[in-house]
Motif scaffolding. Structure first.
Motif, PDB file in Angstrom:
ATOM      1  N   GLY A  35      66.385  45.910  49.234  1.00  0.00           N
ATOM      2  CA  GLY A  35      66.313  45.423  47.856  1.00  0.00           C
ATOM      3  C   GLY A  35      67.084  46.347  46.938  1.00  0.00           C
ATOM      4  O   GLY A  35      67.960  47.075  47.373  1.00  0.00           O
ATOM      5  N   THR A  36      66.724  46.324  45.660  1.00  0.00           N
ATOM      6  CA  THR A  36      67.456  47.186  44.729  1.00  0.00           C
ATOM      7  C   THR A  36      66.538  48.237  44.146  1.00  0.00           C
ATOM      8  O   THR A  36      65.387  47.952  43.824  1.00  0.00           O
ATOM      9  CB  THR A  36      68.026  46.358  43.560  1.00  0.00           C
ATOM     10  N   LYS A  37      67.004  49.382  43.995  1.00  0.00           N
ATOM     11  CA  LYS A  37      66.337  50.508  43.329  1.00  0.00           C
ATOM     12  C   LYS A  37      64.839  50.640  43.645  1.00  0.00           C
ATOM     13  O   LYS A  37      64.253  49.840  44.341  1.00  0.00           O
ATOM     14  CB  LYS A  37      66.540  50.400  41.813  1.00  0.00           C
ATOM     15  N   GLY A  38      64.254  51.654  43.133  1.00  0.00           N
ATOM     16  CA  GLY A  38      62.809  51.846  43.245  1.00  0.00           C
ATOM     17  C   GLY A  38      62.394  52.664  44.458  1.00  0.00           C
ATOM     18  O   GLY A  38      63.192  53.052  45.302  1.00  0.00           O
ATOM     19  N   GLN A  39      61.092  52.869  44.530  1.00  0.00           N
ATOM     20  CA  GLN A  39      60.513  53.730  45.568  1.00  0.00           C
ATOM     21  C   GLN A  39      60.819  53.235  46.980  1.00  0.00           C
ATOM     22  O   GLN A  39      61.118  54.009  47.869  1.00  0.00           O
ATOM     23  CB  GLN A  39      58.992  53.796  45.357  1.00  0.00           C
ATOM     24  N   GLY A  40      60.742  51.926  47.165  1.00  0.00           N
ATOM     25  CA  GLY A  40      60.952  51.359  48.498  1.00  0.00           C
ATOM     26  C   GLY A  40      62.381  51.468  48.978  1.00  0.00           C
ATOM     27  O   GLY A  40      62.657  51.371  50.173  1.00  0.00           O
ATOM     28  N   ALA A  41      63.347  51.654  48.054  1.00  0.00           N
ATOM     29  CA  ALA A  41      64.747  51.752  48.423  1.00  0.00           C
ATOM     30  C   ALA A  41      65.130  53.177  48.816  1.00  0.00           C
ATOM     31  O   ALA A  41      66.176  53.405  49.392  1.00  0.00           O
ATOM     32  CB  ALA A  41      65.618  51.292  47.271  1.00  0.00           C
ATOM     33  N   ARG A  42      64.279  54.133  48.470  1.00  0.00           N
ATOM     34  CA  ARG A  42      64.575  55.539  48.756  1.00  0.00           C
ATOM     35  C   ARG A  42      63.539  56.064  49.747  1.00  0.00           C
ATOM     36  O   ARG A  42      62.368  55.770  49.615  1.00  0.00           O
ATOM     37  CB  ARG A  42      64.507  56.329  47.450  1.00  0.00           C
ATOM     38  N   ASP A  43      63.953  56.862  50.683  1.00  0.00           N
ATOM     39  CA  ASP A  43      63.023  57.368  51.713  1.00  0.00           C
ATOM     40  C   ASP A  43      62.062  58.393  51.132  1.00  0.00           C
ATOM     41  O   ASP A  43      62.109  59.577  51.468  1.00  0.00           O
ATOM     42  CB  ASP A  43      63.825  57.992  52.870  1.00  0.00           C
ATOM     43  N   THR A  44      61.211  57.958  50.220  1.00  0.00           N
ATOM     44  CA  THR A  44      60.322  58.908  49.555  1.00  0.00           C
ATOM     45  C   THR A  44      58.848  58.648  49.824  1.00  0.00           C
ATOM     46  O   THR A  44      58.008  59.405  49.367  1.00  0.00           O
ATOM     47  CB  THR A  44      60.540  58.854  48.042  1.00  0.00           C
ATOM     48  N   ILE A  45      58.501  57.557  50.524  1.00  0.00           N
ATOM     49  CA  ILE A  45      57.089  57.251  50.751  1.00  0.00           C
ATOM     50  C   ILE A  45      56.628  57.978  52.012  1.00  0.00           C
ATOM     51  O   ILE A  45      57.120  57.692  53.107  1.00  0.00           O
ATOM     52  CB  ILE A  45      56.846  55.737  50.888  1.00  0.00           C
ATOM     53  N   PRO A  46      55.722  58.939  51.874  1.00  0.00           N
ATOM     54  CA  PRO A  46      55.283  59.681  53.057  1.00  0.00           C
ATOM     55  C   PRO A  46      54.409  58.821  53.968  1.00  0.00           C
ATOM     56  O   PRO A  46      53.789  57.847  53.531  1.00  0.00           O
ATOM     57  CB  PRO A  46      54.484  60.839  52.470  1.00  0.00           C
TER      58      PRO A  46
END
Length: 166
Positions: A35-46
């Motif tokens: 998708g576009t932008k946001g938490q789910g687009a970046r490997d940041t969810i532990p």
């Protein structure tokens, strides 16, 4: 002759994984299906993150208490069992005899308790006696022999490297 290194998987059973995020040519380019932008687009969810809710690992209670590694567990034999053996003509009763008659497990520590009555004078050998049992056996004309525990100082042997710094 067929050899192990000659074996191959059946045609079509092995599928290469989709390689995403490798340029805009073809599917899976640019945002790579995130998708576009946001938490789910970046490997940041532990791993184990539950969206801000208190995680399961923190919600479950800790194991409370303490397990004493030096606890001595006795198999209990009441005087009525000793009296039954005495009635059968067994006048010397020890943990080996009790094990032979199936009253205790072989090699277990035995404690004699004063439940029941004994009228015959017998010699009872055990690791421990209650005062009532001791009194009743002696009153019937018998004698008691206390066996030392199989380890020094009434403490079981230390397992592993628990007390290496002593």
């Amino acid at each position: 002759m067929l050899k192990l290194h000659d074996l191959t998987p059946a045609e079509g059973s092995k599928k290469k994984p989709k390689r995403v995020g490798r340029g805009i040519g073809g599917k899976g380019g640019k945002t790579a299906g995130r998708g576009t932008k946001g938490q789910g687009a970046r490997d940041t969810i532990p791993m184990g993150f539950e969206g801000g809710q208190l995680p399961l690992t923190q919600r479950t209670p800790k194991a409370k208490g303490f397990k004493n590694p030096f606890k001595v567990i006795y198999e209990i034999v009441n005087l009525d069992k000793v009296a039954e053996l005495a009635a059968q003509g067994v006048l010397v009763i020890d943990p080996g005899v009790l094990a032979n008659y199936g009253i205790v497990k072989r090699g277990s520590l035995v404690k004699i308790l004063g439940n029941g009555e004994i009228r015959t004078g017998v010699t009872v050998t055990a690791h421990k006696f209650s005062r009532a049992a001791e009194f009743a056996i002696r009153a019937a004309g018998g004698s008691i022999v206390t066996v030392d525990l199989p380890y020094a100082g009434g403490r079981p042997p230390v397992r592993g490297n628990q007390h290496a710094n002593r």
